[in-house]
Scaffold this motif. Structure first.
Motif, short mmCIF file in Angstrom:
data_model
loop_
_atom_site.label_atom_id
_atom_site.label_comp_id
_atom_site.label_asym_id
_atom_site.label_seq_id
_atom_site.Cartn_x
_atom_site.Cartn_y
_atom_site.Cartn_z
N LEU A 156 -2.34 -4.92 -8.42
CA LEU A 156 -1.85 -5.34 -7.10
C LEU A 156 -2.86 -4.99 -6.00
CD1 LEU A 156 0.34 -6.50 -5.25
CD2 LEU A 156 1.38 -4.21 -5.23
N ALA A 157 -3.35 -3.76 -6.02
CA ALA A 157 -4.31 -3.32 -5.00
C ALA A 157 -5.61 -4.12 -5.08
CB ALA A 157 -4.60 -1.83 -5.15
N SER A 158 -6.06 -4.44 -6.27
CA SER A 158 -7.29 -5.23 -6.43
C SER A 158 -7.12 -6.62 -5.82
CB SER A 158 -7.67 -5.36 -7.91
OG SER A 158 -7.99 -4.11 -8.45
N ILE A 159 -5.96 -7.19 -6.00
CA ILE A 159 -5.67 -8.51 -5.42
C ILE A 159 -5.61 -8.41 -3.89
CG2 ILE A 159 -3.91 -10.32 -5.20
CD1 ILE A 159 -3.22 -9.72 -8.20
N VAL A 160 -4.86 -7.42 -3.39
CA VAL A 160 -4.71 -7.27 -1.94
C VAL A 160 -6.06 -7.00 -1.27
CG1 VAL A 160 -3.73 -5.79 -0.13
CG2 VAL A 160 -2.29 -6.55 -2.04
N VAL A 161 -6.82 -6.07 -1.81
CA VAL A 161 -8.12 -5.74 -1.21
C VAL A 161 -9.06 -6.94 -1.30
CG1 VAL A 161 -10.18 -4.28 -1.42
CG2 VAL A 161 -7.91 -3.26 -1.57
N GLY A 162 -9.05 -7.64 -2.43
CA GLY A 162 -9.90 -8.81 -2.59
C GLY A 162 -9.58 -9.90 -1.56
N GLN A 163 -8.31 -10.03 -1.21
CA GLN A 163 -7.91 -11.01 -0.20
C GLN A 163 -8.13 -10.51 1.22
OE1 GLN A 163 -6.64 -14.24 -0.78
NE2 GLN A 163 -7.45 -13.76 -2.80
N LEU A 164 -7.94 -9.23 1.43
CA LEU A 164 -8.00 -8.65 2.77
C LEU A 164 -9.43 -8.44 3.28
CD1 LEU A 164 -6.34 -7.39 5.10
CD2 LEU A 164 -6.44 -5.23 3.87
N MET A 165 -10.31 -7.99 2.43
CA MET A 165 -11.65 -7.61 2.88
C MET A 165 -12.45 -8.76 3.50
SD MET A 165 -11.74 -4.48 2.88
CE MET A 165 -13.41 -4.31 3.43
N VAL B 287 3.85 13.69 -18.03
CA VAL B 287 3.40 13.29 -16.70
C VAL B 287 2.39 12.14 -16.69
CG1 VAL B 287 3.86 15.56 -15.71
CG2 VAL B 287 1.56 15.02 -16.52
N ALA B 288 1.86 11.77 -17.82
CA ALA B 288 0.86 10.69 -17.83
C ALA B 288 1.38 9.44 -18.53
CB ALA B 288 -0.43 11.18 -18.48
N LEU B 289 1.72 9.57 -19.78
CA LEU B 289 2.12 8.39 -20.55
C LEU B 289 3.23 7.56 -19.90
CD1 LEU B 289 1.91 9.63 -24.26
CD2 LEU B 289 0.32 8.16 -23.00
N PRO B 290 4.27 8.17 -19.35
CA PRO B 290 5.33 7.35 -18.75
C PRO B 290 4.87 6.54 -17.53
CG PRO B 290 6.10 9.61 -19.08
CD PRO B 290 4.63 9.59 -19.34
N LEU B 291 3.81 6.99 -16.86
CA LEU B 291 3.41 6.35 -15.61
C LEU B 291 2.20 5.42 -15.74
CD1 LEU B 291 3.90 9.43 -13.29
CD2 LEU B 291 5.42 7.48 -13.57
N ILE B 292 1.53 5.43 -16.87
CA ILE B 292 0.33 4.61 -17.03
C ILE B 292 0.59 3.13 -16.75
CG2 ILE B 292 -1.35 3.76 -18.73
CD1 ILE B 292 -1.50 6.63 -19.81
N PRO B 293 1.63 2.52 -17.32
CA PRO B 293 1.84 1.09 -17.03
C PRO B 293 2.06 0.81 -15.54
CG PRO B 293 3.31 1.82 -18.79
CD PRO B 293 2.62 3.03 -18.25
N PHE B 294 2.78 1.70 -14.87
CA PHE B 294 3.03 1.53 -13.44
C PHE B 294 1.74 1.64 -12.63
CE2 PHE B 294 7.09 3.41 -15.02
CZ PHE B 294 7.90 2.31 -14.77
N ASP B 295 0.90 2.60 -13.00
CA ASP B 295 -0.34 2.79 -12.25
C ASP B 295 -1.32 1.64 -12.48
OD1 ASP B 295 0.52 5.03 -10.94
OD2 ASP B 295 -0.32 6.43 -12.40
N PHE B 296 -1.34 1.07 -13.67
CA PHE B 296 -2.20 -0.10 -13.87
C PHE B 296 -1.66 -1.31 -13.12
CE2 PHE B 296 -4.35 2.22 -17.28
CZ PHE B 296 -5.66 1.91 -16.96
N ALA B 297 -0.35 -1.43 -13.02
CA ALA B 297 0.24 -2.50 -12.21
C ALA B 297 -0.15 -2.32 -10.74
CB ALA B 297 1.76 -2.53 -12.37
N LYS B 298 -0.14 -1.09 -10.25
CA LYS B 298 -0.56 -0.80 -8.88
C LYS B 298 -2.04 -1.14 -8.70
CE LYS B 298 2.43 3.14 -8.93
NZ LYS B 298 2.48 4.59 -8.88
#
Length: 182
Positions: free
Chosen positions: A161-170, A147-158
Motif C-alpha cells: 500500500l505504501a509503495s503505491i501511495v508514495v509512487g503516486q504522491l511523489m 510477535v513476528a509471524l502473526p504480523l508479517i502478512p499485515f506488514d507486507f500488505a502495508k
C-alpha cells in the motif's frame, strides 16, 4: 527549500502519531496490529534519509517524554522498555532504510520502495523480536512466533500500500516543488 523539508518531516511525525493509534489487538500475537508501520513506510518513502530518520526519532522522543503517541495511547520510558520497545526503537532505522534505498537506486518506483520496505521489515522484526525475547525471557523462536509471524502478512500488505501511495504522491509533490507561484 529547507523549510519545506522541515515542514514535511514534521507532518510525517504528526501522521505517524495518528497512524500509530490505529491499533487492533490480535488474539494470537503479543503485540497489536498497528498502522504505525505504514507511517514508517510513508515517512521513508517521502522524505530524504536524514529527514526520515529525524522525523521518527522525534516521534520516539515525543513518546519517551510522555506524550501518548505510541500504539494504544501508550507513552513514556516504560513503553519503550516494555514488550514493544524494540519495534519503537526500530522505527527511525526502518524509515532510514526505505529512504536510503530510494536514494541509492535513484528511484521511487514501486519495486524499489518495496525492496526498501522489505529491508525495513527485517530491521523491525530483528530489533523487535530480540527486544521482546529479552523482555519476556522467552527463547527467540517463541518470540518470533508471538510477535513476528502473526504480523508479517499485515506488514507486507502495508508495504505494498505504501509503495503505491508514495509512487503516486511523489511525482505530484516534486511537480509542486518545481512550479512557481504567480
Amino acid at each position: 527549500m529547507k523549510t519545506k523539508k522541515l515542514v514535511t518531516a514534521a507532518m510525517m511525525t504528526a501522521i505517524m502519531c495518528v497512524l500509530a493509534q490505529i491499533a487492533i489487538p490480535i488474539p494470537f500475537a503479543e503485540v497489536p496490529f498497528s498502522l504505525g508501520v505504514l507511517g514508517v513506510f510513508l515517512c521513508g518513502g517521502i522524505l530524504e534519509p536524514k529527514y526520515a530518520f529525524a522525523s521518527l526519532l522525534v516521534y520516539d522522543l515525543i513518546g519517551a517524554v510522555g506524550v501518548p503517541v505510541f500504539a494504544n495511547f501508550n507513552s513514556g520510558i516504560g513503553a519503550i522498555a516494555g514488550p514493544t520497545g524494540g519495534f519503537i526503537i526500530a522505527f527511525p532505522l526502518m524509515a532510514l532504510a526505505v529512504s536510503l534505498t530510494a536514494k541509492l537506486m535513484k528511484s521511487r518506483k514501486f519495486y524499489v520502495l518495496l525492496i526498501g520496505m522489505t529491508a525495513a521489515i527485517l530491521i523491525c522484526y530483528t530489533l523487535g523480536t530480540a527486544w521482546y525475547s529479552i523482555y519476556s525471557d522467552k527463547n527467540i523462536l517463541a518470540a518470533v512466533s508471538l510477535v513476528a509471524l502473526p504480523l508479517i502478512p499485515f506488514d507486507f500488505a502495508k508495504a505494498i500500500l505504501a509503495s503505491i501511495v508514495v509512487g503516486q504522491l511523489m511525482p505530484r509533490l516534486e511537480k509542486s516543488n518545481n512550479s512557481r507561484a504567480v
